[in-house]
Design a protein around this motif. Structure first.
Motif, PDB file in Angstrom:
ATOM      1  N   SER A 539      -1.698  63.153 -36.548  1.00 56.50           N
ATOM      2  CA  SER A 539      -1.913  63.115 -37.976  1.00 56.50           C
ATOM      3  C   SER A 539      -1.110  64.205 -38.665  1.00 56.50           C
ATOM      4  O   SER A 539      -0.691  64.058 -39.797  1.00 56.50           O
ATOM      5  N   VAL A 540      -0.918  65.346 -37.980  1.00 52.61           N
ATOM      6  CA  VAL A 540      -0.235  66.494 -38.561  1.00 52.61           C
ATOM      7  C   VAL A 540       0.701  67.112 -37.532  1.00 52.61           C
ATOM      8  O   VAL A 540       0.332  67.265 -36.368  1.00 52.61           O
ATOM      9  N   VAL A 541       1.909  67.451 -37.979  1.00 55.12           N
ATOM     10  CA  VAL A 541       2.839  68.248 -37.177  1.00 55.12           C
ATOM     11  C   VAL A 541       3.300  69.415 -38.039  1.00 55.12           C
ATOM     12  O   VAL A 541       3.999  69.216 -39.039  1.00 55.12           O
ATOM     13  N   GLU A 542       2.874  70.627 -37.696  1.00 61.21           N
ATOM     14  CA  GLU A 542       3.348  71.825 -38.381  1.00 61.21           C
ATOM     15  C   GLU A 542       4.716  72.203 -37.813  1.00 61.21           C
ATOM     16  O   GLU A 542       4.973  72.035 -36.617  1.00 61.21           O
ATOM     17  N   ARG A 543       5.610  72.727 -38.699  1.00 57.33           N
ATOM     18  CA  ARG A 543       6.949  73.102 -38.228  1.00 57.33           C
ATOM     19  C   ARG A 543       7.309  74.504 -38.706  1.00 57.33           C
ATOM     20  O   ARG A 543       7.015  74.871 -39.846  1.00 57.33           O
ATOM     21  N   TRP A 544       7.992  75.257 -37.836  1.00 51.85           N
ATOM     22  CA  TRP A 544       8.489  76.587 -38.172  1.00 51.85           C
ATOM     23  C   TRP A 544       9.971  76.649 -37.794  1.00 51.85           C
ATOM     24  O   TRP A 544      10.346  76.355 -36.670  1.00 51.85           O
ATOM     25  N   MET A 545      10.812  77.053 -38.759  1.00 56.82           N
ATOM     26  CA  MET A 545      12.259  77.057 -38.572  1.00 56.82           C
ATOM     27  C   MET A 545      12.771  78.485 -38.391  1.00 56.82           C
ATOM     28  O   MET A 545      12.338  79.411 -39.079  1.00 56.82           O
ATOM     29  N   SER A 546      13.729  78.636 -37.463  1.00 51.83           N
ATOM     30  CA  SER A 546      14.323  79.950 -37.235  1.00 51.83           C
ATOM     31  C   SER A 546      15.702  79.796 -36.615  1.00 51.83           C
ATOM     32  O   SER A 546      15.984  78.798 -35.940  1.00 51.83           O
ATOM     33  N   ARG A 547      16.568  80.780 -36.864  1.00 47.82           N
ATOM     34  CA  ARG A 547      17.836  80.858 -36.136  1.00 47.82           C
ATOM     35  C   ARG A 547      17.648  81.568 -34.803  1.00 47.82           C
ATOM     36  O   ARG A 547      18.557  81.611 -33.980  1.00 47.82           O
ATOM     37  N   VAL A 548      16.473  82.156 -34.614  1.00 43.50           N
ATOM     38  CA  VAL A 548      16.139  82.870 -33.383  1.00 43.50           C
ATOM     39  C   VAL A 548      15.405  81.918 -32.444  1.00 43.50           C
ATOM     40  O   VAL A 548      14.458  81.235 -32.854  1.00 43.50           O
ATOM     41  N   GLN A 549      15.840  81.868 -31.197  1.00 37.87           N
ATOM     42  CA  GLN A 549      15.180  80.992 -30.232  1.00 37.87           C
ATOM     43  C   GLN A 549      13.795  81.533 -29.901  1.00 37.87           C
ATOM     44  O   GLN A 549      13.646  82.700 -29.516  1.00 37.87           O
ATOM     45  N   PRO A 550      12.751  80.722 -30.052  1.00 35.33           N
ATOM     46  CA  PRO A 550      11.391  81.206 -29.785  1.00 35.33           C
ATOM     47  C   PRO A 550      11.110  81.291 -28.288  1.00 35.33           C
ATOM     48  O   PRO A 550      11.731  80.596 -27.470  1.00 35.33           O
ATOM     49  N   GLU A 551      10.160  82.157 -27.943  1.00 39.24           N
ATOM     50  CA  GLU A 551       9.708  82.282 -26.557  1.00 39.24           C
ATOM     51  C   GLU A 551       8.208  81.992 -26.530  1.00 39.24           C
ATOM     52  O   GLU A 551       7.453  82.539 -27.350  1.00 39.24           O
ATOM     53  N   VAL A 552       7.791  81.163 -25.606  1.00 37.48           N
ATOM     54  CA  VAL A 552       6.359  80.935 -25.402  1.00 37.48           C
ATOM     55  C   VAL A 552       5.864  82.038 -24.479  1.00 37.48           C
ATOM     56  O   VAL A 552       6.118  82.021 -23.271  1.00 37.48           O
ATOM     57  N   VAL A 553       5.194  83.031 -25.061  1.00 37.85           N
ATOM     58  CA  VAL A 553       4.737  84.185 -24.289  1.00 37.85           C
ATOM     59  C   VAL A 553       3.640  83.765 -23.325  1.00 37.85           C
ATOM     60  O   VAL A 553       3.643  84.105 -22.144  1.00 37.85           O
ATOM     61  N   LYS A 554       2.693  83.033 -23.858  1.00 39.52           N
ATOM     62  CA  LYS A 554       1.643  82.414 -23.050  1.00 39.52           C
ATOM     63  C   LYS A 554       1.004  81.351 -23.922  1.00 39.52           C
ATOM     64  O   LYS A 554       1.372  81.177 -25.088  1.00 39.52           O
ATOM     65  N   CYS A 555       0.071  80.640 -23.393  1.00 43.66           N
ATOM     66  CA  CYS A 555      -0.575  79.572 -24.145  1.00 43.66           C
ATOM     67  C   CYS A 555      -1.200  80.147 -25.418  1.00 43.66           C
ATOM     68  O   CYS A 555      -2.009  81.086 -25.364  1.00 43.66           O
ATOM     69  N   GLY A 556      -0.784  79.624 -26.550  1.00 41.34           N
ATOM     70  CA  GLY A 556      -1.325  80.083 -27.818  1.00 41.34           C
ATOM     71  C   GLY A 556      -0.586  81.250 -28.436  1.00 41.34           C
ATOM     72  O   GLY A 556      -1.028  81.780 -29.458  1.00 41.34           O
ATOM     73  N   ASN A 557       0.538  81.642 -27.860  1.00 38.12           N
ATOM     74  CA  ASN A 557       1.280  82.786 -28.390  1.00 38.12           C
ATOM     75  C   ASN A 557       2.780  82.536 -28.272  1.00 38.12           C
ATOM     76  O   ASN A 557       3.287  82.272 -27.183  1.00 38.12           O
ATOM     77  N   ILE A 558       3.474  82.590 -29.407  1.00 38.57           N
ATOM     78  CA  ILE A 558       4.923  82.378 -29.455  1.00 38.57           C
ATOM     79  C   ILE A 558       5.569  83.593 -30.100  1.00 38.57           C
ATOM     80  O   ILE A 558       5.007  84.193 -31.028  1.00 38.57           O
ATOM     81  N   ARG A 559       6.756  83.953 -29.628  1.00 40.49           N
ATOM     82  CA  ARG A 559       7.436  85.151 -30.125  1.00 40.49           C
ATOM     83  C   ARG A 559       8.863  84.811 -30.536  1.00 40.49           C
ATOM     84  O   ARG A 559       9.582  84.103 -29.840  1.00 40.49           O
ATOM     85  N   TRP A 560       9.276  85.360 -31.699  1.00 37.77           N
ATOM     86  CA  TRP A 560      10.671  85.347 -32.131  1.00 37.77           C
ATOM     87  C   TRP A 560      11.168  86.790 -32.114  1.00 37.77           C
ATOM     88  O   TRP A 560      10.634  87.645 -32.826  1.00 37.77           O
ATOM     89  N   GLN A 561      12.157  87.066 -31.296  1.00 35.94           N
ATOM     90  CA  GLN A 561      12.678  88.423 -31.160  1.00 35.94           C
ATOM     91  C   GLN A 561      13.925  88.575 -32.009  1.00 35.94           C
ATOM     92  O   GLN A 561      14.999  88.081 -31.662  1.00 35.94           O
ATOM     93  N   GLY A 562      13.794  89.223 -33.168  1.00 37.84           N
ATOM     94  CA  GLY A 562      14.924  89.439 -34.048  1.00 37.84           C
ATOM     95  C   GLY A 562      15.743  90.648 -33.649  1.00 37.84           C
ATOM     96  O   GLY A 562      15.497  91.280 -32.617  1.00 37.84           O
TER      97      GLY A 562
END
Length: 642
Positions: A539-562
């Motif tokens: 029903s819903v897809v949230e989206r986040w845009m970045s030029r930085v490749q995201p890292e899945v740190v662990k389940c429920g946690n994502i990191r963008w390292q600028g």
């Protein structure tokens, strides 16, 4: 600029702060002296009407303008007769062009669409020719001067002032009215000798400027973004100053609270390090003409936090003469802030008319107190408004997270301008569609275009020090195609750390989707056509845009390292499934760029004890995420973010 002498201009060019600009300018001019002018051939001219391609013609067109501008500056040196001779040839050549307009602004480009037509660049051309002739009038061959006057009369003054033809830009509430009206008006002040027609030109141009100003609210916000603020308000200012000089100060268009607010716009949307809020068709790193900024700072007493930077001639792919000349004449290092000091012009601002909200602050780093170094600048920007703005993107609820001169969660800005970019169906393009922004896909539907798609502001509170920002939008009308959606609100809570823990900032985002009592079955939902393949059962897809490749740190946690900062995002992994993907595209200058889209998908399986809350006949789905912004060198345990 009406009485500008070649000697005075050459003197200005010799100032130390302009040394790099002059070196860049001379290199371009020397190349122009050795090579023939690029041809605006029939085949190039026809490309746009035949294929929609506009870049090849425009590259040649703007190179011709660039060579003319650079050689005009080089010819100020009386020891360079070769430059003066080349200048005369170039002026003659430009006067002989089939049209001064771009093919992209001429429909199919037939003769009846060319005759008497005036677009942005025909206007810029007549202005450039008028000022060059004015500066070099004592040394140019009289026949060259008369030809410039003749072509200005035939192409501009006759259709615009004498025949009083109607052009769409005369009443436009965006940059076209200021650029077209202002350029033609400045050329008239410089070239027209008929006093009656000259007064007609002033009346006409002031009317255009009033139309331009109608596109701004009292908050001074520019819906087209910082790049078009430079373009539109830049030419407004250039004409205003020339008119003030012509009238000995009696006619001054740079007065009043609204004009002062417009003048402050770039300082308010500057985040840090020369990076700006870049909604619509603007770039994150925008070249603000130093002459324009200096003049406005002087007139309105503005004190900014921008580092001193005088744009190079080659920084502007269009090689605009108006910016170049005024950068040379007006640039004042005293109006710029100290790069080594934390001096943000304002800690935040709410553009009430525009629907933009900005909060700025700073974080301590391990080196801040030990070495007395500059704190790390952070900021958040949020966009409301509507989806029928000039250079519109379908982006209601879009936001930017900024840290250390970098927009880590970002806006894609402008795409490559082609025929399709301004044609029906343009909202399907990545840069324009809501799919390229930090906003959700709801029931497989992107945001719609049109004035009715509007963000209604339910709350907007900003602390005086910028340390807190609370705002809520009702974005329901952005998604008319989502049949089961009853209400969609997006809440932002921004807070800077205080006291001895000034090393982090937090943004909480809460999206609430209320559904009508009849929920679509999973079978029905999976059979619908959805633009994202991974969202067919969502029903819903949230989206986040970045030029930085995201890292899945662990389940429920994502990191963008600028470069200088880190953004952590935490979310409920029991309810939302994560997917990251790379999207290859090109930017406004046709340079390849890669964005990374991080999506959180709700599966559509409703568990009323867990996912949903019943309220009368509506069911609510909530997505709450938390973003923590920290200096890069701080290694914080993931548990701190949970």
């Amino acid at each position: 600029m009406r009485s500008l002498s070649a000697d005075r201009l050459l003197e200005k060019l010799s100032r130390p702060e302009l040394a790099t600009l002059y070196t860049d300018l001379k290199a371009y001019a020397e190349r122009a002296l050795k090579e023939p002018m690029p041809s605006l051939s029939f085949r190039l001219y026809r490309q746009f009407s035949d294929t929609g391609e506009r870049k090849a013609y425009e590259e040649a067109y703007f190179d011709r303008r660039g060579r003319l501008a650079a050689v005009a500056m080089l010819a100020l040196d009386t020891a360079r007769p070769d430059a003066l001779q080349a200048l005369e040839e170039m002026l003659w050549d430009v006067c002989g062009e089939y049209t001064w307009c771009l093919p992209a602004h001429l429909g199919t480009g037939e003769i009846n669409q060319v005759d008497g037509n005036i677009d942005l660049f025909a206007a810029e051309t007549v202005h450039m020719l008028a000022e060059i002739v004015n500066i070099h009038t004592e040394r140019l061959d009289l026949l060259v001067i008369e030809r410039v006057r003749s072509e200005a009369e035939r192409r501009i003054f006759k259709p615009l002032y004498r025949e009083q033809r109607k052009f769409h830009w005369q009443t436009a509430d965006h940059n076209w009215s200021a650029v077209c009206g202002g350029c033609c008006g400045m050329a008239a002040l410089l070239l027209l000798e008929d006093e009656f027609t000259l007064q007609e030109s002033i009346s006409h141009t002031v009317s255009c400027m009033n139309a331009f100003l109608s596109g701004y609210g009292e908050d001074g916000g520019c819906a087209e973004g910082i790049g078009y603020w430079v373009y539109g308000f830049g030419y407004y200012t250039y004409y205003a100053e020339m008119l003030r000089e012509y009238s000995d100060g009696e006619l001054d268009l740079l007065t009043g609270s609204k004009i002062a607010a417009i003048a402050a716009f770039p300082l308010r949307v500057h985040l840090s390090g020369g990076t700006y809020v870049n909604y619509s068709d603007s770039a994150e790193q925008e070249e603000i003409p130093s002459g324009l900024l200096s003049l406005l700072a002087s007139r309105f007493g503005l004190q900014g936090d921008l580092p001193l930077h005088i744009p190079l001639f080659t920084d502007d792919s269009c090689h605009r003469w108006a910016h170049l000349l005024r950068n040379v004449m007006w640039s004042d290092p005293a109006v710029y802030g100290d790069e080594g000091a934390f001096r943000q012009a304002e800690c935040g601002f709410i553009f009430q008319n525009l629907g933009w909200m900005i909060a700025k602050g700073s974080l301590d780093t391990p080196d801040t107190k030990r070495t007395n170094s500059t704190p790390l600048h952070v900021a958040i920007s949020i966009k409301g408004g509507h989806n029928d703005e000039p250079h519109n993107h379908n982006d209601l609820g879009q936001f930017i997270i900024h840290c250390g001169g970098e927009n880590i969660l970002c806006d894609p800005g402008a795409g490559l301008y082609t025929q399709a970019y301004f044609a029906p169906g343009r909202e399907q393009l990545f840069h324009i569609s809501s799919s390229g922004h930090n906003v959700p896909l709801i029931e497989g539907k992107e945001q719609s275009s049109g004035r009715q798609a509007q963000a209604h502001v339910l709350e907007a509170k900003l602390a005086e020090d910028g340390g807190e920002l609370n705002t809520t939008f009702d974005l329901t009308f952005a998604y008319p195609g989502a049949a089961s959606l009853a209400c969609y609100t997006r809440q932002f809570y921004w807070k800077m750390a205080s006291g001895d823990s000034r090393n982090r900032a937090e943004l909480r985002l809460i999206d609430r989707f209320q559904w009508k009592s009849r929920m679509v079955s999973l079978a029905e939902r999976s059979s619908s056509v959805v633009s994202d393949s991974h969202a067919e059962c969502s029903s819903v897809v949230e989206r986040w845009m970045s030029r930085v490749q995201p890292e899945v740190v662990k389940c429920g946690n994502i990191r963008w390292q600028g470069v200088h900062g880190t953004v952590h995002m935490t979310y409920d992994a029991n309810q939302w499934q994560v997917l990251t993907e790379g999207i290859d595209t090109v930017d406004h200058d046709n340079v390849p760029v890669k964005f990374y889209r991080t999506s959180l998908s709700w599966t559509g399986v409703i568990d009323e004890t867990d996912v949903c809350i019943e309220s009368s006949d509506l069911i609510e789905t909530v997505c709450e995420v938390r973003f923590i912004i920290e200096p890069k060198m701080v290694e914080t345990e993931v548990s701190m973010h949970e």
